[in-house]
Design an enzyme around this catalytic site. Structure first.
Site, PDB file in Angstrom:
ATOM      1  N   SER A 241      -2.010   8.761  33.667  1.00  0.00           N
ATOM      2  CA  SER A 241      -0.770   9.321  34.233  1.00  0.00           C
ATOM      3  C   SER A 241      -0.739   9.190  35.755  1.00  0.00           C
ATOM      4  O   SER A 241       0.299   8.858  36.343  1.00  0.00           O
ATOM      5  CB  SER A 241      -0.573  10.778  33.813  1.00  0.00           C
ATOM      6  N   HIS A 271      -4.812  10.132  25.916  1.00  0.00           N
ATOM      7  CA  HIS A 271      -4.684  10.878  27.178  1.00  0.00           C
ATOM      8  C   HIS A 271      -4.088  12.258  26.840  1.00  0.00           C
ATOM      9  O   HIS A 271      -4.648  12.985  26.030  1.00  0.00           O
ATOM     10  CB  HIS A 271      -3.826  10.036  28.134  1.00  0.00           C
ATOM     11  N   HIS A 317     -14.845  11.319  27.239  1.00  0.00           N
ATOM     12  CA  HIS A 317     -14.096  11.119  28.489  1.00  0.00           C
ATOM     13  C   HIS A 317     -14.517   9.799  29.118  1.00  0.00           C
ATOM     14  O   HIS A 317     -15.672   9.381  29.003  1.00  0.00           O
ATOM     15  CB  HIS A 317     -14.346  12.258  29.474  1.00  0.00           C
ATOM     16  N   ARG A 326     -12.657  22.223  33.097  1.00  0.00           N
ATOM     17  CA  ARG A 326     -11.344  22.737  32.698  1.00  0.00           C
ATOM     18  C   ARG A 326     -11.440  23.361  31.299  1.00  0.00           C
ATOM     19  O   ARG A 326     -10.744  24.319  30.980  1.00  0.00           O
ATOM     20  CB  ARG A 326     -10.296  21.615  32.720  1.00  0.00           C
ATOM     21  N   ASP A 372      -8.539  19.070  26.697  1.00  0.00           N
ATOM     22  CA  ASP A 372      -7.622  19.212  25.566  1.00  0.00           C
ATOM     23  C   ASP A 372      -8.260  19.880  24.347  1.00  0.00           C
ATOM     24  O   ASP A 372      -7.542  20.312  23.445  1.00  0.00           O
ATOM     25  CB  ASP A 372      -7.070  17.834  25.169  1.00  0.00           C
TER      26      ASP A 372
HETATM   27  N1  HAX Z   1     -14.511  10.460  18.706  1.00  0.00           N
HETATM   28  C1  HAX Z   1     -14.978   9.333  18.103  1.00  0.00           C
HETATM   29  N2  HAX Z   1     -15.330   8.219  18.766  1.00  0.00           N
HETATM   30  C2  HAX Z   1     -15.227   8.258  20.095  1.00  0.00           C
HETATM   31  C3  HAX Z   1     -14.767   9.387  20.791  1.00  0.00           C
HETATM   32  C4  HAX Z   1     -14.397  10.520  20.031  1.00  0.00           C
HETATM   33  N3  HAX Z   1     -13.934  11.635  20.604  1.00  0.00           N
HETATM   34  N4  HAX Z   1     -14.779   9.121  22.108  1.00  0.00           N
HETATM   35  C5  HAX Z   1     -15.209   7.854  22.245  1.00  0.00           C
HETATM   36  N5  HAX Z   1     -15.475   7.329  21.033  1.00  0.00           N
HETATM   37  C6  HAX Z   1     -15.866   5.963  20.726  1.00  0.00           C
HETATM   38  C7  HAX Z   1     -14.817   5.016  21.298  1.00  0.00           C
HETATM   39  O1  HAX Z   1     -13.704   4.939  20.431  1.00  0.00           O
HETATM   40  C8  HAX Z   1     -15.605   3.736  21.426  1.00  0.00           C
HETATM   41  O2  HAX Z   1     -15.728   3.193  20.133  1.00  0.00           O
HETATM   42  P1  HAX Z   1     -15.642   1.582  19.891  1.00  0.00           P
HETATM   43  O3  HAX Z   1     -16.810   1.026  20.673  1.00  0.00           O
HETATM   44  O4  HAX Z   1     -15.770   1.432  18.417  1.00  0.00           O
HETATM   45  O5  HAX Z   1     -14.325   1.147  20.443  1.00  0.00           O
HETATM   46  C9  HAX Z   1     -16.984   4.243  21.844  1.00  0.00           C
HETATM   47  O6  HAX Z   1     -17.060   5.615  21.410  1.00  0.00           O
HETATM   48  C10 HAX Z   1     -17.231   4.182  23.339  1.00  0.00           C
HETATM   49  O7  HAX Z   1     -16.207   4.866  23.997  1.00  0.00           O
HETATM   50  P2  HAX Z   1     -16.472   5.557  25.419  1.00  0.00           P
HETATM   51  O8  HAX Z   1     -16.851   4.494  26.382  1.00  0.00           O
HETATM   52  O9  HAX Z   1     -17.422   6.696  25.252  1.00  0.00           O
HETATM   53  O10 HAX Z   1     -15.064   6.197  25.746  1.00  0.00           O
HETATM   54  P3  HAX Z   1     -13.813   5.526  26.487  1.00  0.00           P
HETATM   55  O11 HAX Z   1     -14.027   5.654  27.948  1.00  0.00           O
HETATM   56  O12 HAX Z   1     -13.513   4.165  25.952  1.00  0.00           O
HETATM   57  O13 HAX Z   1     -12.621   6.473  26.034  1.00  0.00           O
HETATM   58  C11 HAX Z   1     -11.599   8.541  25.576  1.00  0.00           C
HETATM   59  C12 HAX Z   1     -12.489   7.773  26.542  1.00  0.00           C
HETATM   60  C13 HAX Z   1     -11.242   9.882  26.191  1.00  0.00           C
HETATM   61  C14 HAX Z   1     -10.298   7.760  25.366  1.00  0.00           C
HETATM   62  C15 HAX Z   1     -12.337   8.730  24.246  1.00  0.00           C
HETATM   63  O14 HAX Z   1     -13.489   9.526  24.459  1.00  0.00           O
HETATM   64  C16 HAX Z   1     -11.484   9.334  23.157  1.00  0.00           C
HETATM   65  O15 HAX Z   1     -10.804   8.603  22.446  1.00  0.00           O
HETATM   66  N6  HAX Z   1     -11.504  10.708  22.967  1.00  0.00           N
HETATM   67  C17 HAX Z   1     -10.670  11.376  22.007  1.00  0.00           C
HETATM   68  C18 HAX Z   1      -9.244  11.516  22.525  1.00  0.00           C
HETATM   69  C19 HAX Z   1      -9.193  12.518  23.655  1.00  0.00           C
HETATM   70  O16 HAX Z   1      -9.729  13.620  23.585  1.00  0.00           O
HETATM   71  N7  HAX Z   1      -8.505  12.149  24.738  1.00  0.00           N
HETATM   72  C20 HAX Z   1      -8.310  13.030  25.906  1.00  0.00           C
HETATM   73  C21 HAX Z   1      -9.216  12.673  27.065  1.00  0.00           C
HETATM   74  C22 HAX Z   1      -9.012  13.558  28.271  1.00  0.00           C
HETATM   75  C23 HAX Z   1      -7.654  13.355  28.829  1.00  0.00           C
HETATM   76  O17 HAX Z   1      -7.285  12.312  29.356  1.00  0.00           O
HETATM   77  N8  HAX Z   1      -6.821  14.329  28.680  1.00  0.00           N
HETATM   78  O18 HAX Z   1      -5.520  14.174  28.986  1.00  0.00           O
END
Ligand code: HAX
Length: 442
Positions: A241, A271, A317, A326, A372
Site C-alpha cells: 500500500s 496484505h 511477514h 502491533r 492481522d
Molecule cells: N502460511 C503458509 N505458508 C506460508 C505462510 C503462511 N502464513 N507465509 C509464508 N508461507 C510460505 C509462502 O507461501 C512461500 O511458499 P512457496 O515457497 O511455496 O511459495 C514460503 O512460505 C516462503 O515465503 P516467505 O518468504 O516466508 O514469505 P513472503 O515474504 O513471500 O510472503 C507473506 C510474506 C506475508 C505474504 C506471507 O507470509 C503470507 O502469505 N502470510 C499470510 C497472509 C498474511 O497474513 N498477510 C498479511 C501480512 C502482513 C500485512 O501486510 N498486513 O497488511
C-alpha cells in the site's frame, strides 16, 4: 497559513536542501548489492526508496520517527477517556518528526473537523453500486470520486512552480484524511445497517467520531479505535500500500489518485485483506470444533489448511522475523479488556501452536503472527462482526502514513520512479557470461 502547515514547511524546506546537497556530494556511495534471487522474489531487502515517516526492523518491528509502539503508547497525548493514544498525535509525529502536545493534537482534530464535509456526489455514487460490491472496492471508488476536490490537480492545471507542489498537496492530504472516516462509516452503514446513517459528532476526536458514525457508542470500542487507527498507520515504504501510493504519486498524480491505488493494493489477501481472512478462518475453526478447540484440534485444522495449498492468514511477514509488535499491542488490549473472550482464547492457543507447524514446513521465513492475526477478534468482541469491512478500517489508518509520506515526497522534490527491468533471457545470458569468465579464471 495554519500552524501545522507552517511547522511542516519549517522542517521540510531545509531538509529538501540537505537531501539535494547530500546526493550531490555523496551520491556515489554504494548502499548494497542484490542477487538474482531478490529480483525474482519481490525485491525483498533491496533499498530502493526513501521513506521519512517510519522504519521497520526485522527483529524489533516498526519504529515511527524513531519511536516504538510501547513508547508511543506512553508518549502520545491521549483523550480524556484514556489510555490509548489519539491518531491525530501520530499524524503530527509522522508529519513533523515531533511528539505533539495535547493542544497541538486538538488543533489537528479541529482542522480535520473543519475539512470533513464529503460532497454529495460521492454518496450518490456509492448508493448506485450493487449491494454485493466489496467494501474495499467501494472505499477505493469513493476516494476516486472525491478526486474532483483535489487542490493539487487544480493548481497544476492552472500552472504551478515545482517548488510549490507541497503546498496544495498539504491541503489535499488534510482534506482527504478528514473525510475518510465519514466515507468509511457511510459504506459500513449502507452495506450492513440498511443505509441508516449517523451524523458526525463534532465534539468527539477523529477516532471517537468514527466509532460513533459506525454506530458503536461503547467507551471501550472508542478506545480500541484509537489504538487500532494508531498502530496501523505506517510500516515503512516498501509494503504494497505504501509503495503503490508513493509510486503513483511519483508521476505527480494527486493524493486522491495515489491513495486509491494504494488502497487497491491493501485490498489484496496477502496484505491488508488478511485481516478479513483471519477472522473468517478463526470463525470456521471455532465452528468446526463447536467452541474453543484443543491444541491438537488446532494443529489438525492448520495442517488441513496447508494441505489444501492455502496460507495460514495472519502469520508470516516479508520483513519481520519475530512477533509483530502491533500484534502484541492488540494482545495487551485484549488481556486488559476482554480476557475471557472465547475468540481471544483461540487466538492465544493459535499463538502457541501455529509457529512450530509453520517452521516444520521448512520454507517460511517468519512463522510468527503479524498485525492481522489479532485485529478481527477485537472487533467481533464489540459487535463489529462484518469482517469484509475490516480492511476499510485498516485503510482509514494506513492513509495517515502513506499520505504524510506522499507530502514529504512532494516537499523533497522526489522525481518520477522508474526502476529497470530485465527478461529471463537477459538473466540467462548474464549467468552464461559469469560462468564462462569464472571457468576461464580457474
Ligand atoms: N502460511 C503458509 N505458508 C506460508 C505462510 C503462511 N502464513 N507465509 C509464508 N508461507 C510460505 C509462502 O507461501 C512461500 O511458499 P512457496 O515457497 O511455496 O511459495 C514460503 O512460505 C516462503 O515465503 P516467505 O518468504 O516466508 O514469505 P513472503 O515474504 O513471500 O510472503 C507473506 C510474506 C506475508 C505474504 C506471507 O507470509 C503470507 O502469505 N502470510 C499470510 C497472509 C498474511 O497474513 N498477510 C498479511 C501480512 C502482513 C500485512 O501486510 N498486513 O497488511
Amino acid at each position: 497559513m495554519d500552524k501545522l502547515k507552517d511547522k511542516f514547511a519549517s522542517k521540510a524546506m531545509p531538509m529538501a536542501e540537505q537531501t539535494r546537497k547530500l546526493v550531490k556530494e555523496h551520491g556515489e556511495i554504494v548502499l548494497g548489492q542484490y542477487t538474482i534471487e531478490q529480483v525474482y522474489s519481490g525485491m525483498k531487502g533491496m533499498i530502493g526508496m526513501i521513506t521519512e515517516t517510519s522504519k521497520l526492523d526485522a527483529e524489533e518491528g516498526i519504529r515511527f520517527r524513531g519511536y516504538s509502539i510501547p513508547e508511543l503508547r506512553e508518549k502520545l497525548p491521549v483523550s480524556k477517556e484514556g489510555p490509548e493514544p489519539l491518531p491525530e498525535g501520530i499524524f503530527y509525529l509522522l508529519l513533523t518528526g515531533e511528539i505533539p502536545t495535547l493542544e497541538e493534537v486538538i488543533n489537528v482534530n479541529n482542522e480535520w473537523m473543519k475539512r470533513a464535509n464529503v460532497p454529495k456526489h460521492v454518496f450518490d455514487m456509492l448508493d448506485m453500486l450493487p449491494a454485493k460490491t466489496h467494501p474495499m472496492t467501494q472505499f477505493s471508488m469513493a476516494i476516486m470520486a472525491l478526486q474532483t476536490e483535489s487542490v493539487f490537480a487544480q493548481k497544476y492545471r492552472e500552472g504551478m512552480n515545482k517548488k510549490e507542489y507541497w503546498d496544495p498537496m498539504y491541503e489535499d492530504i488534510m482534506n482527504l484524511i478528514a473525510r475518510l472516516p465519514r466515507i468509511a462509516a457511510y459504506i459500513y452503514r449502507k452495506t450492513y445497517k440498511d443505509g441508516i446513517h449517523i451524523e458526525p459528532n463534532p465534539k468527539l476526536d477523529w477516532a471517537g467520531n468514527f466509532a460513533h458514525m459506525l454506530g458503536y457508542e461503547a467507551l471501550d470500542f472508542r478506545k480500541l479505535m484509537r489504538l487500532y487507527l494508531t498502530i496501523h498507520v505506517d510500516h515503512e515504504g516498501g509494503n504494497v500500500s505504501a509503495h503503490t501510493t508513493h509510486l503513483v504519486g511519483s508521476a505527480l498524480s494527486d493524493a486522491y489518485l495515489s491513495l486509491a491505488a494504494g488502497m487497491n493494493g491493501l485490498a489484496g489477501p496477502l496484505h491488508g485483506l488478511a485481516a478479513q481472512e483471519v477472522a473468517r478462518w478463526i470463525l470456521d475453526l471455532r465452528e468446526e470444533f463447536n467452541g474453543v478447540p484443543t491444541k491438537e484440534q488446532i494443529a489438525e485444522f492448520i495442517k488441513k489448511t496447508l494441505a489444501e495449498g492455502r496460507v495460514i492468514p495472519g502469520y508470516g511477514h516479508a520483513v519481520l522475523r519475530k512477533t509483530d509488535p502491533r500484534y502484541t499491542a492488540q494482545q495487551e488490549f485484549a488481556k486488559a479488556n476482554m480476557a475471557d473472550d472465547e475468540l481471544f482464547k483461540i487466538v492465544q492457543l493459535l499463538y502457541e501452536v501455529t509457529p512450530e507447524i509453520l517452521k516444520s514446513t521448512g520454507k517460511i521465513k517468519n512463522p510468527w503472527p503479524n498485525v492481522d492475526a489479532h485485529s478481527g477478534i477485537l472487533l467481533i468482541h464489540y459487535g463489529l462482526t462484518e469482517y469484509d469491512f475490516y480492511t476499510v478500517l485498516f485503510g482509514v489508518s494506513r492513509a495517515i502514513g502513506v499520505l504524510t509520506s506522499l507530502l514529504w515526497d512532494r516537499a523533497l522534490g522526489v522525481p518520477i520512479e522508474r526502476p529497470g527491468s530485465v527478461t529471463t533471457e537477459w538473466i540467462l545470458n548474464k549467468i552464461k557470461k559469469e560462468t564462462s569468465e569464472a571457468e576461464a579464471k580457474a
